[in-house]
Write a protein that holds these residues in place. Structure first.
Motif, short mmCIF file in Angstrom:
data_model
loop_
_atom_site.label_atom_id
_atom_site.label_comp_id
_atom_site.label_asym_id
_atom_site.label_seq_id
_atom_site.Cartn_x
_atom_site.Cartn_y
_atom_site.Cartn_z
N ASP A 1 -7.17 -4.99 -5.43
CA ASP A 1 -7.72 -3.83 -4.70
C ASP A 1 -6.61 -2.96 -4.11
OD1 ASP A 1 -10.28 -4.68 -5.28
OD2 ASP A 1 -10.62 -5.62 -3.32
N LYS A 2 -5.47 -3.58 -3.81
CA LYS A 2 -4.34 -2.82 -3.24
C LYS A 2 -3.52 -2.12 -4.31
CE LYS A 2 -5.23 -4.02 1.02
NZ LYS A 2 -5.76 -3.02 1.98
N GLY A 3 -3.84 -2.33 -5.58
CA GLY A 3 -3.21 -1.54 -6.63
C GLY A 3 -2.12 -2.23 -7.43
N ALA A 4 -2.03 -3.55 -7.35
CA ALA A 4 -1.03 -4.26 -8.15
C ALA A 4 -1.34 -4.11 -9.63
CB ALA A 4 -0.99 -5.74 -7.77
N ASP A 5 -0.31 -3.89 -10.44
CA ASP A 5 -0.46 -3.80 -11.90
C ASP A 5 -0.17 -5.12 -12.59
OD1 ASP A 5 -0.90 -0.86 -12.09
OD2 ASP A 5 1.13 -0.79 -11.26
N GLU B 1 0.83 -1.21 0.00
CA GLU B 1 0.00 0.00 0.00
C GLU B 1 0.86 1.26 0.00
OE1 GLU B 1 -4.18 -0.84 2.20
OE2 GLU B 1 -2.41 -1.01 3.48
N TYR B 2 1.91 1.25 0.82
CA TYR B 2 2.76 2.43 0.92
C TYR B 2 3.46 2.70 -0.41
CZ TYR B 2 6.39 5.69 2.16
OH TYR B 2 7.21 6.80 2.17
N ILE B 3 4.06 1.67 -0.98
CA ILE B 3 4.79 1.85 -2.24
C ILE B 3 3.83 2.27 -3.35
CG2 ILE B 3 6.11 0.61 -4.02
CD1 ILE B 3 7.28 -1.07 -1.65
N ARG B 4 2.64 1.68 -3.36
CA ARG B 4 1.66 2.05 -4.37
C ARG B 4 1.28 3.54 -4.27
NH1 ARG B 4 0.55 0.61 -9.08
NH2 ARG B 4 1.68 2.58 -9.05
N GLN B 5 1.20 4.04 -3.05
CA GLN B 5 0.83 5.44 -2.85
C GLN B 5 1.94 6.41 -3.27
OE1 GLN B 5 -0.10 5.52 1.30
NE2 GLN B 5 -2.00 4.34 1.06
N THR C 1 4.80 1.12 -12.49
CA THR C 1 4.22 -0.22 -12.38
C THR C 1 4.67 -0.89 -11.08
OG1 THR C 1 4.16 -0.45 -14.79
CG2 THR C 1 4.08 -2.49 -13.49
N VAL C 2 3.74 -1.56 -10.42
CA VAL C 2 4.02 -2.34 -9.22
C VAL C 2 3.58 -3.78 -9.49
CG1 VAL C 2 3.53 -2.68 -6.77
CG2 VAL C 2 3.75 -0.35 -7.69
N ASP C 3 4.50 -4.72 -9.34
CA ASP C 3 4.10 -6.12 -9.49
C ASP C 3 4.10 -6.82 -8.14
OD1 ASP C 3 6.47 -7.73 -8.85
OD2 ASP C 3 7.32 -7.23 -10.79
N VAL C 4 3.34 -7.90 -8.07
CA VAL C 4 3.28 -8.72 -6.87
C VAL C 4 3.60 -10.16 -7.26
CG1 VAL C 4 1.77 -9.64 -5.07
CG2 VAL C 4 1.60 -7.24 -5.71
N HIS C 5 4.59 -10.73 -6.59
CA HIS C 5 4.98 -12.12 -6.82
C HIS C 5 4.43 -12.95 -5.66
CE1 HIS C 5 8.52 -15.21 -7.09
NE2 HIS C 5 7.35 -15.75 -7.41
N LEU C 6 3.37 -13.70 -5.95
CA LEU C 6 2.70 -14.48 -4.91
C LEU C 6 3.38 -15.85 -4.77
CD1 LEU C 6 -1.06 -13.76 -5.69
CD2 LEU C 6 0.46 -12.57 -4.09
N MET C 7 4.16 -16.00 -3.73
CA MET C 7 4.76 -17.29 -3.38
C MET C 7 3.93 -17.88 -2.25
SD MET C 7 8.81 -16.32 -3.68
CE MET C 7 8.61 -14.55 -3.40
N ILE C 8 2.69 -18.21 -2.60
CA ILE C 8 1.72 -18.64 -1.59
C ILE C 8 0.88 -19.78 -2.14
CG2 ILE C 8 1.61 -16.32 -0.57
CD1 ILE C 8 -1.07 -15.91 -2.00
#
Length: 218
Positions: free
Chosen positions: A81-85, A53-57, A62-69
């Motif tokens: 919803d948190k703004g990942a591109d 959230e902080y980095i997105r603001q 571009t912000v990517d998210v790597h889901l290792m889950i």
């Protein structure tokens, strides 16, 4: 040569995240790379929602998210919803990866899959025509500061050959122990995106701007 330079924010100095983001903005990085881990799929815990959230603001980049889950499909809407591109997930963690890709795309987000060093391209072939990015892990995921696994080079070359043969348009990104020398080498294999951690960017005496400018001129 045009390339995407993607700082791995897990490696940033979290005692001064505001300063880190400001310096990376000044350096004109391309994509902020956010690692999310659940302690199950990989034996570590990564960044949190508040960090994303902080980095997105703080950036329009571009912000990517790597889901290792495990079960990433359950969290696509949350990260959208948190703004990942861009959202990457590991197909082996998902019962229905094509459905998850559709869900990502349906949110207006770029879809990516991540391939571990031990994951064969053949297992992901049905997905390659559906995604915008393929993140090739060149270390086993979960921890910074590991040694580059050179056998993955053959996978990268094979992936680029498959992309060319099938006329696909996904972007190949590499993540793990990516040094300046590796960037120079892997660019010749068709790699366009590079996740930058402690091997190249973070923890160095040189300013981020100077490092990024030099890399962009490779």
């Amino acid at each position: 040569m045009s390339m995407l330079l993607c700082p791995s924010m897990m490696c940033a100095n979290f005692r001064s995240l505001e300063h880190e983001v400001n310096a990376l903005e000044e350096a004109n990085v391309d994509i902020y790379h956010i690692d999310i881990m659940d302690g199950k799929f990989v034996p570590n815990f990564g960044m949190g929602l508040q960090d994303l959230e902080y980095i997105r603001q703080q950036t329009q980049k571009t912000v990517d998210v790597h889901l290792m889950i495990d079960n990433p499909s359950a969290y696509i809407d949350l990260f959208a919803d948190k703004g990942a591109d861009i959202i990457y997930f590991h197909p082996e963690t998902d019962m229905h990866p094509t459905r998850t890709i559709d869900r990502i795309v349906g949110r207006g987000i770029k879809a990516g899959i991540a391939l571990n060093p031990g994951t064969a391209i053949a297992s992901a072939e049905p997905l390659l025509g559906m995604v915008d990015y393929v993140l090739v892990m060149t270390v086993n995921p979960g921890f910074a500061g590991q040694t580059y696994l050179t056998f993955v080079n053959d996978k990268i070359k094979a992936l680029q050959a498959y992309k060319h043969e099938k006329g696909l348009n996904f972007t190949i990104v590499v993540d793990g122990a990516i040094s300046e020398e590796k960037i120079n080498e892997l660019a010749h294999y068709g790699v366009e995106g590079f996740v930058l951690g402690t091997s190249t960017l973070f923890g160095k005496d040189e300013p981020y701007k100077a490092i990024i400018n030099r890399l962009k001129n490779i």
